[in-house]
Design an enzyme around this catalytic site. Structure first.
Site, PDB file in Angstrom:
ATOM      1  N   HIS A 117      -4.390   7.516  -3.546  1.00 18.56           N
ATOM      2  CA  HIS A 117      -4.892   8.559  -4.442  1.00 18.56           C
ATOM      3  C   HIS A 117      -6.061   9.286  -3.785  1.00 18.56           C
ATOM      4  CE1 HIS A 117      -7.533   9.861  -7.877  1.00 18.56           C
ATOM      5  NE2 HIS A 117      -6.423  10.440  -8.219  1.00 18.56           N
ATOM      6  N   HIS A 137      -5.698  17.899  -7.164  1.00 17.01           N
ATOM      7  CA  HIS A 137      -6.310  18.182  -8.467  1.00 17.01           C
ATOM      8  C   HIS A 137      -6.615  19.672  -8.552  1.00 17.01           C
ATOM      9  CE1 HIS A 137      -7.319  13.930  -7.656  1.00 17.01           C
ATOM     10  NE2 HIS A 137      -6.959  13.803  -8.908  1.00 17.01           N
ATOM     11  N   HIS A 146       0.576  13.015 -10.252  1.00 15.28           N
ATOM     12  CA  HIS A 146       0.171  11.769 -10.885  1.00 15.28           C
ATOM     13  C   HIS A 146       1.338  11.075 -11.589  1.00 15.28           C
ATOM     14  CE1 HIS A 146      -3.726  13.514  -9.913  1.00 15.28           C
ATOM     15  NE2 HIS A 146      -4.235  12.303 -10.026  1.00 15.28           N
ATOM     16  N   HIS A 273      -8.559  14.759 -19.701  1.00 13.41           N
ATOM     17  CA  HIS A 273      -8.263  13.844 -18.591  1.00 13.41           C
ATOM     18  C   HIS A 273      -9.528  13.453 -17.805  1.00 13.41           C
ATOM     19  CE1 HIS A 273      -7.841  13.728 -14.149  1.00 13.41           C
ATOM     20  NE2 HIS A 273      -7.197  12.624 -14.450  1.00 13.41           N
ATOM     21  N   HIS A 277     -12.069   9.834 -17.535  1.00  9.87           N
ATOM     22  CA  HIS A 277     -12.493   9.221 -16.273  1.00  9.87           C
ATOM     23  C   HIS A 277     -14.006   9.018 -16.257  1.00  9.87           C
ATOM     24  CE1 HIS A 277      -9.173   8.934 -13.355  1.00  9.87           C
ATOM     25  NE2 HIS A 277      -8.628   9.969 -13.971  1.00  9.87           N
ATOM     26  N   PHE A 295     -13.093  10.523  -7.600  1.00  9.92           N
ATOM     27  CA  PHE A 295     -11.730  10.649  -7.069  1.00  9.92           C
ATOM     28  C   PHE A 295     -11.402   9.539  -6.076  1.00  9.92           C
ATOM     29  CE2 PHE A 295     -12.673  15.191  -8.049  1.00  9.92           C
ATOM     30  CZ  PHE A 295     -11.689  15.371  -8.997  1.00  9.92           C
ATOM     31  N   HIS A 308      -3.452   7.266 -17.153  1.00 10.72           N
ATOM     32  CA  HIS A 308      -2.497   8.280 -16.703  1.00 10.72           C
ATOM     33  C   HIS A 308      -1.145   8.174 -17.388  1.00 10.72           C
ATOM     34  CE1 HIS A 308      -4.263  11.117 -13.936  1.00 10.72           C
ATOM     35  NE2 HIS A 308      -5.188  10.187 -13.771  1.00 10.72           N
TER      36      HIS A 308
END
Ligand code: C2O
Length: 363
Positions: A117, A137, A146, A273, A277, A295, A308
């Site tokens: 990722h 992203h 994803h 989203h 996080h 990230f 996710h």
């Protein structure tokens, strides 16, 4: 490097200029403009990751295969974490134990999945001759990248558990009900330090019984549970329902081969989203907001995956809402974009976005 707070704002001047050009052109053409779809990247021996996110090279040494759907596999139904029964919980914990016990040289290990990722979003992949690194992203490929990543994560767990019917659960943080508590960090991920689902780096204010703040900027809040429930409901409505009636609004700006950065996220990507996080990440960690808020390290935390899975679920629900344009971008730069992952046998596999749009066909 980047955290989820910066997601929507880390565009340099070139990014802005390119974005402006795309917007003007698209107003003239009336749709997303054309480029070349992202080709599946190779993971070369010489890896340029700035954050030490290179994958073990080569691993099985087998040539990269093209993904095909295996119709003999069962349709896997993902269930909400807060409703799992004891057997399902035990299986999930076992799966992550096995994942954590894989060797560091195995691309399927939890830490290598987190690296994969990371590699895709921290300047880890450059196409030969291109100026900008690949980024997954901040544009319309965020959702499909994803979904594929999660698909292989789930297949790897199924392989380790020797159970083809294994499905990841989803963290139902959009559910603001007071009767069934779904909008806290799920108990099985949060309450037992020796569980394989536990992660050390988390926000102390993201612990039970605190409910999620879908509009957070990280850390704690003074808001009452009732205020949060109301604000979370409103935020879901504006981001998913009223504010996202078209593919461009929901998925974000186009992104084609050679593009820099990402020209802008859809309504779904930053809030909720990105905020989920940030809410889970620890504001006091040496790398602020580790792990979930950065990230490079987010996918080290097992909660990344049910988070996710919920994103995947809401994408599917979004399409069922009234309105004629609630569909995926019908553009080859979107549908033909492809990416490389590691499958359940640790072999490299490339997948095209068009292959993962229909979740009932996806086995
Ligand atoms: Cu690549 Cu939820 O992030």
């Amino acid at each position: 490097m980047g955290n989820f707070l910066e997601d929507g704002s880390r565009k340099d001047l070139t990014g802005f200029k390119m974005r402006a050009a795309v917007l003007i052109l698209s107003q003239i053409l009336g749709d997303f403009t054309s480029g070349v779809p992202i080709p599946a990247p190779e993971f070369p021996e010489k890896c340029t990751s700035e954050e030490n996110c290179c994958m073990p090279y080569p691993y099985t040494g087998k040539p990269v295969r093209q993904f095909t759907i295996d119709p003999n596999l069962p349709l896997r139904i993902r269930r909400p974490v807060h409703k799992l029964n004891d057997d399902e919980i035990a299986k999930l914990e076992k799966g992550y134990q096995l994942l954590r016990s894989l060797s560091e040289s195995d691309p399927r290990s939890l830490s290598n999945q987190a690296k994969l990722h990371c590699l895709y979003c921290d300047n880890g992949i450059y196409y030969p001759g291109m100026i900008w690194p690949l980024e997954i992203h901040n544009h319309w490929l965020f959702l499909p990248w994803h979904r594929m990543f999660l698909y292989f994560h789930e297949r790897i767990l199924a392989e380790l558990l020797d159970d083809d019917s294994f499905a990841l659960p989803y963290w139902n943080w959009d559910n603001q009900s007071e009767e069934e508590v779904a909008n806290t960090l799920p108990d099985i991920y949060a309450s037992n330090r020796s569980s394989s689902l536990w992660n050390h780096n988390r926000n102390k204010c993201a612990q039970q019984p605190n409910i999620v703040n879908l509009n957070t900027v990280g850390g704690c809040t003074e808001k009452t549970p009732t205020e949060l429930r109301i604000e979370n409901t409103r935020l879901m409505y504006t981001q998913i329902v009223s504010g996202a009636p078209t593919p461009r609004l929901f998925f974000g700006q186009a992104y084609s081969y050679g593009d820099g950065g990402g020209h802008g996220p859809g309504t779904f990507e930053d809030n909720p989203h990105g905020t989920v996080h940030l809410w889970v990440g620890d504001p006091d960690a040496p790398n602020k907001f580790d792990d979930m808020g950065n990230f490079g390290r987010a996918a080290r935390d097992p909660i990344f995956y049910p988070h996710h899975a919920n994103i995947d679920r809401i994408w599917t629900i979004w399409k069922t809402m009234p309105g004629k344009q609630r569909m995926e971008p019908n553009h080859t730069d979107f549908l033909d974009a492809s990416f490389t992952y590691y499958d359940e046998n640790a072999d490299r596999v490339t997948v095209k976005v068009s292959q993962i749009i229909n979740t009932t066909l996806l086995r």
